[in-house]
Write a protein that holds these residues in place. Structure first.
Motif: not given
Length: 378
Positions: A91-119
């Motif tokens: 569906a594309y009949d939705r609000d397409h307004d975004h703030p400048m610099g928005w990130t895509a769904p599924g992206i999580t931004t982080w700072e120090n303190g995040i548990a580094a993903p590891s395998a």
């Protein structure tokens, strides 16, 4: 499921069972028809061009058939069925307004303190779910570690084999990161390196980088990763005008490290899509060429924003640090996550190998795994 369908000759209006609504244009529905005359059954590729769709296209009927949408197009007299869940997803009949610099769904931004993903290397090769989660971590956070791997030279190529292919450059299929006499790149010294993205002088840049440890007995030489998207968010919130300058004007990057090589690129430090989505960060002081594309009356403000972005990137609260052991590596999304290292002494040895790969291969492998086992993505 669909609850109600109404239509004009150009628009279908839908109400879904959860009460949400959406509208679709006739031309969009016809272009995206799912029938085998429009889409190849084997690979889903479109078999028609826009010119094959009648210019006087219209909808003669639209109705519910078994919970799906059935539409008949004229003048072709062609009937196509669309599943309700497919329509909801697209569906594309939705609000397409975004703030400048928005990130895509599924992206999580982080700072120090995040548990580094590891395998673990062995588990990655025996358990598809662990491999899938590791790939998903790279997609979400822009980096991940891998431990317990082999320690022979060239082992990093096996990491790239997990999801795609090595991108060969003038540095070769892979390159050595250790102290050299008369190095062609500062990465080959014991100096500390500011957090940076690699090869901003290429267009396109390598989108993934793998750094693999073979020896690390020197004092220092810790690896550090910084989320460039998070640094850009901080700049956007603190200095919207400066953020707009770094997005709105191209920086220049250049590398002349060896005979026969002169690489140049002209791209913004913070790259946005036309609708304002954060797409890429290019930040590498060592490879910056003179900025000549910023108007005279904005150059000082541009440099102020550049300095402020660098301060956020250098902020100790932003970086995640770790020391690689032999057989360990990390991968970064080179369009987003910056990497750095602390300086190290001449005592002992530090030997890493690096290579580049492409993010589309990783995302393709992840999507294919989720298509086979969709429950793993939930």
């Amino acid at each position: 499921m669909l609850r109600q369908v109404t239509h004009t000759d150009q628009i279908v209006s839908l109400e879904f069972s959860d009460g949400t609504t959406a509208r679709f244009h006739a031309i969009w529905l016809r272009d995206n028809a799912l029938d085998p005359d429009t889409r190849a059954p084997g690979n889903g590729q479109r078999l028609i061009t826009i010119g094959d769709i009648p210019a006087d296209l219209s909808i003669s009927t639209a109705s519910l058939v078994g919970g799906a949408l059935s539409v008949t197009f004229q003048p072709e007299n062609k009937t196509v069925t669309y599943p309700a869940d497919w329509l909801a997803v697209h569906a594309y009949d939705r609000d397409h307004d975004h703030p400048m610099g928005w990130t895509a769904p599924g992206i999580t931004t982080w700072e120090n303190g995040i548990a580094a993903p590891s395998a673990d290397w062995g588990s990655m090769h025996t358990n598809p779910a662990i491999k899938r989660d590791w790939l998903a971590a790279v997609a979400e956070f822009g980096f991940a570690r891998l431990t317990g791997g082999p320690t022979e030279p060239g082992a990093l190529l096996k990491v790239a084999d997990l999801f795609g292919y090595v991108r060969e450059t003038n540095y070769g299929r892979y390159f050595e990161v250790r102290t050299e006499v008369n190095p062609t790149n500062l990465a080959y010294t014991g100096l500390g390196l500011q957090a940076h993205t690699d090869n901003p002088y290429r267009d396109p840049v390598p989108t993934l980088q793998i750094l693999y440890c073979l020896e690390n007995s020197a004092e220092g030489g810790d690896s550090i990763v910084v989320d460039g998207f998070r640094a850009a968010e901080r700049l956007r919130d603190a200095n919207p005008e400066g953020f707009a300058l770094l997005c709105g004007y191209p920086a220049r990057f250049e590398y002349r490290g060896s005979d026969g090589v002169c690489l140049r690129a002209r791209r913004p430090m913070i790259e946005l899509s036309p609708d304002g989505q954060m797409m890429a960060i290019r930040f590498n002081n060592r490879s910056s060429a003179p900025f000549v594309d910023i108007p005279f009356d904005r150059m000082e403000a541009y440099y102020a924003a550049y300095r402020q972005l660098a301060e956020f990137i250098d902020d100790p609260a932003m970086g995640v640090a770790f020391k690689l052991e032999p057989g360990e590596c990390f991968i970064v999304d080179n369009t987003r996550v910056l990497h750095a290292r602390t300086g190290y002494s001449g005592a002992g040895s530090r030997w890493l190998q690096g290579c580049y790969a492409d993010k589309d291969g990783l995302l393709s492998t992840l999507a294919a795994m989720d298509a086979v086992h969709p429950e793993a993505a939930e």
